[in-house]
Design a protein around this motif. Structure first.
Motif, mmCIF file in Angstrom:
data_model
loop_
_atom_site.group_PDB
_atom_site.id
_atom_site.type_symbol
_atom_site.label_atom_id
_atom_site.label_comp_id
_atom_site.label_asym_id
_atom_site.label_seq_id
_atom_site.Cartn_x
_atom_site.Cartn_y
_atom_site.Cartn_z
ATOM 1 N N GLN A 1 0.837 -1.203 0.000
ATOM 2 C CA GLN A 1 0.000 0.000 0.000
ATOM 3 C C GLN A 1 0.873 1.255 0.000
ATOM 4 O OE1 GLN A 1 -3.171 0.473 -0.249
ATOM 5 N NE2 GLN A 1 -4.274 -1.343 0.439
ATOM 6 N N ALA A 2 1.914 1.253 0.823
ATOM 7 C CA ALA A 2 2.813 2.409 0.893
ATOM 8 C C ALA A 2 3.492 2.648 -0.447
ATOM 9 C CB ALA A 2 3.857 2.196 1.987
ATOM 10 N N VAL A 3 3.920 1.573 -1.097
ATOM 11 C CA VAL A 3 4.592 1.693 -2.397
ATOM 12 C C VAL A 3 3.632 2.231 -3.449
ATOM 13 C CG1 VAL A 3 5.694 0.437 -4.276
ATOM 14 C CG2 VAL A 3 6.278 -0.117 -1.916
ATOM 15 N N SER A 4 2.427 1.693 -3.487
ATOM 16 C CA SER A 4 1.450 2.116 -4.502
ATOM 17 C C SER A 4 1.135 3.603 -4.384
ATOM 18 C CB SER A 4 0.161 1.309 -4.353
ATOM 19 O OG SER A 4 0.406 -0.072 -4.585
ATOM 20 N N LEU A 5 0.931 4.060 -3.163
ATOM 21 C CA LEU A 5 0.640 5.474 -2.945
ATOM 22 C C LEU A 5 1.837 6.351 -3.319
ATOM 23 C CD1 LEU A 5 -1.213 5.174 0.476
ATOM 24 C CD2 LEU A 5 -2.207 6.097 -1.619
ATOM 25 N N SER A 6 3.046 5.894 -2.960
ATOM 26 C CA SER A 6 4.264 6.651 -3.269
ATOM 27 C C SER A 6 4.483 6.746 -4.768
ATOM 28 C CB SER A 6 5.480 5.990 -2.612
ATOM 29 O OG SER A 6 5.333 5.911 -1.218
ATOM 30 N N GLN A 7 4.269 5.634 -5.457
ATOM 31 C CA GLN A 7 4.422 5.622 -6.916
ATOM 32 C C GLN A 7 3.506 6.645 -7.572
ATOM 33 O OE1 GLN A 7 4.060 1.149 -7.596
ATOM 34 N NE2 GLN A 7 5.321 1.787 -9.321
ATOM 35 N N ALA A 8 2.240 6.605 -7.194
ATOM 36 C CA ALA A 8 1.271 7.518 -7.797
ATOM 37 C C ALA A 8 1.640 8.970 -7.500
ATOM 38 C CB ALA A 8 -0.130 7.207 -7.269
ATOM 39 N N TYR A 9 2.092 9.218 -6.303
ATOM 40 C CA TYR A 9 2.442 10.567 -5.864
ATOM 41 C C TYR A 9 3.635 11.109 -6.645
ATOM 42 C CZ TYR A 9 3.824 14.216 -2.474
ATOM 43 O OH TYR A 9 4.163 15.397 -1.876
ATOM 44 N N ILE A 10 4.689 10.304 -6.755
ATOM 45 C CA ILE A 10 5.920 10.761 -7.411
ATOM 46 C C ILE A 10 5.752 10.812 -8.924
ATOM 47 C CG2 ILE A 10 8.338 10.173 -7.874
ATOM 48 C CD1 ILE A 10 8.466 9.077 -5.007
ATOM 49 N N GLU A 11 5.203 9.766 -9.504
ATOM 50 C CA GLU A 11 5.073 9.721 -10.958
ATOM 51 C C GLU A 11 4.142 10.804 -11.485
ATOM 52 O OE1 GLU A 11 6.987 7.950 -12.740
ATOM 53 O OE2 GLU A 11 7.796 6.619 -11.194
ATOM 54 N N ARG A 12 3.156 11.186 -10.676
ATOM 55 C CA ARG A 12 2.243 12.265 -11.079
ATOM 56 C C ARG A 12 2.977 13.595 -11.179
ATOM 57 N NH1 ARG A 12 -1.490 13.788 -6.428
ATOM 58 N NH2 ARG A 12 0.442 14.860 -5.860
ATOM 59 N N ALA B 1 10.332 9.330 -1.644
ATOM 60 C CA ALA B 1 11.049 8.413 -2.537
ATOM 61 C C ALA B 1 11.820 7.360 -1.746
ATOM 62 C CB ALA B 1 12.007 9.197 -3.429
ATOM 63 N N LYS B 2 12.465 7.777 -0.658
ATOM 64 C CA LYS B 2 13.215 6.806 0.143
ATOM 65 C C LYS B 2 12.279 5.820 0.824
ATOM 66 C CE LYS B 2 16.761 6.362 3.692
ATOM 67 N NZ LYS B 2 17.623 7.055 4.683
ATOM 68 N N LYS B 3 11.150 6.317 1.326
ATOM 69 C CA LYS B 3 10.182 5.428 1.964
ATOM 70 C C LYS B 3 9.626 4.437 0.945
ATOM 71 C CE LYS B 3 8.708 6.859 5.645
ATOM 72 N NZ LYS B 3 8.167 7.645 6.770
ATOM 73 N N ALA B 4 9.411 4.889 -0.293
ATOM 74 C CA ALA B 4 8.946 3.988 -1.356
ATOM 75 C C ALA B 4 9.996 2.924 -1.639
ATOM 76 C CB ALA B 4 8.648 4.782 -2.624
ATOM 77 N N ALA B 5 11.255 3.329 -1.680
ATOM 78 C CA ALA B 5 12.334 2.380 -1.953
ATOM 79 C C ALA B 5 12.414 1.321 -0.858
ATOM 80 C CB ALA B 5 13.663 3.126 -2.068
ATOM 81 N N LEU B 6 12.358 1.758 0.396
ATOM 82 C CA LEU B 6 12.445 0.810 1.509
ATOM 83 C C LEU B 6 11.222 -0.101 1.550
ATOM 84 C CD1 LEU B 6 13.839 3.173 4.284
ATOM 85 C CD2 LEU B 6 15.028 1.219 3.274
ATOM 86 N N ALA B 7 10.035 0.475 1.332
ATOM 87 C CA ALA B 7 8.817 -0.337 1.353
ATOM 88 C C ALA B 7 8.839 -1.370 0.232
ATOM 89 C CB ALA B 7 7.587 0.558 1.237
#
Length: 272
Positions: free
Chosen positions: A71-82, A99-105
């Motif tokens: 869930q954390a990755v999906s939200l981070s992806q959408a946030y950054i890629e947007r 970005a770092k939290k997405a990488a770790l998750a």
């Protein structure tokens, strides 16, 4: 319980239960109908899911933890890629934490290729670069923060990507000067720069997180092993020391994911 947790086992059990309850309450509040979909809300949701993953992993609920991190990755992806198509060099450092939290998750949920993508983003953003092809960062002050978060995020990401040299960075070539220059450097130059940033922060009365200062000896030990200058035993001891420095729940949220990630990413170094 974490060995050095203040208050002992009783305090840890109570803190963990309260933290889980608070994260679920936050998720409920953030998902209430009519709640504006703002960047702040998205970042708060990412933090909730990431933290829940840590708590569930500690409780040996691996499948639940991985679902939280997904869930954390999906939200981070959408946030950054947007935002990436319109992101400027000046704004890039503002995206380091997500970005770092997405990488770790991604890494903790078994998505290592995706983790590397987001470690690459973290490395660029923490340097003040969007594409990585810019000549130099536009706002040095946003990159060399007084808490050392951005330079340390870059160091960590470069180590995870296996890049210890052959890049430029904003560094302090003179230990007695606060004037940074954009120069060819290596991982050692970036670590020294992170330490200099922390020294500036202390001198100016800013908050300096102990979790950042404690991370530097661990990263130095890991780099020494990766460069063949030290045995894996030294790095393993440094990791144990770092893990034992968890004294409260804030420490746990910062230190535990790093411990988990490094153990998985460098199994031949961090062996029992």
């Amino acid at each position: 319980m974490p060995e050095s947790y203040k208050g002992g086992r009783k305090k840890w059990v109570a803190s963990l239960a309260k933290s889980i309850q608070m994260q679920h309450q936050s998720l409920e509040d953030l998902n209430r109908p009519g709640r504006p979909d703002t960047p702040m809300r998205t970042e708060a949701l990412i933090d909730c899911w990431f933290s829940l993953g840590l708590y569930h992993h500690w409780q040996e609920e691996g499948e639940v933890a991985r679902a939280d991190w997904f869930q954390a990755v999906s939200l981070s992806q959408a946030y950054i890629e947007r935002d990436l198509p319109t992101l400027t060099s000046e704004d890039a450092p503002c995206y380091v934490r997500v970005a770092k939290k997405a990488a770790l998750a991604a890494a903790l949920s078994g998505q290592e290729p995706l983790a590397r993508t987001y470690f690459s983003y973290t490395e660029r953003f923490s340097t003040g670069l969007v594409t990585g092809h810019e000549e130099r960062p536009a706002d040095p002050g946003a990159v060399l923060d007084s808490m050392g978060i951005h330079p340390l995020s870059r160091v960590y990401s470069l180590i995870r990507l296996g890049r210890l040299s052959g890049f430029h960075g904003l560094i302090f070539p003179d230990a007695n000067s606060d004037e940074a220059v954009w120069s060819q450097t290596d991982i050692h130059g970036l670590l020294a720069t992170a330490e200099h940033c922390l020294a500036i922060g202390r001198r100016e009365g800013h908050v300096v997180f102990a979790t950042e200062t404690r991370l530097i000896p661990l990263l130095r030990a890991l780099v020494a092993v990766l460069e063949g200058r030290e045995t894996a035993e030294a790095a393993h001891k440094a990791l144990v020391t770092y893990e034992r420095s968890i004294r409260d729940m804030s420490d746990f949220r910062r230190i535990y994911p790093v411990v988990l990630d490094l153990k998985a990413a460098f199994p031949t170094v961090f062996t029992a």
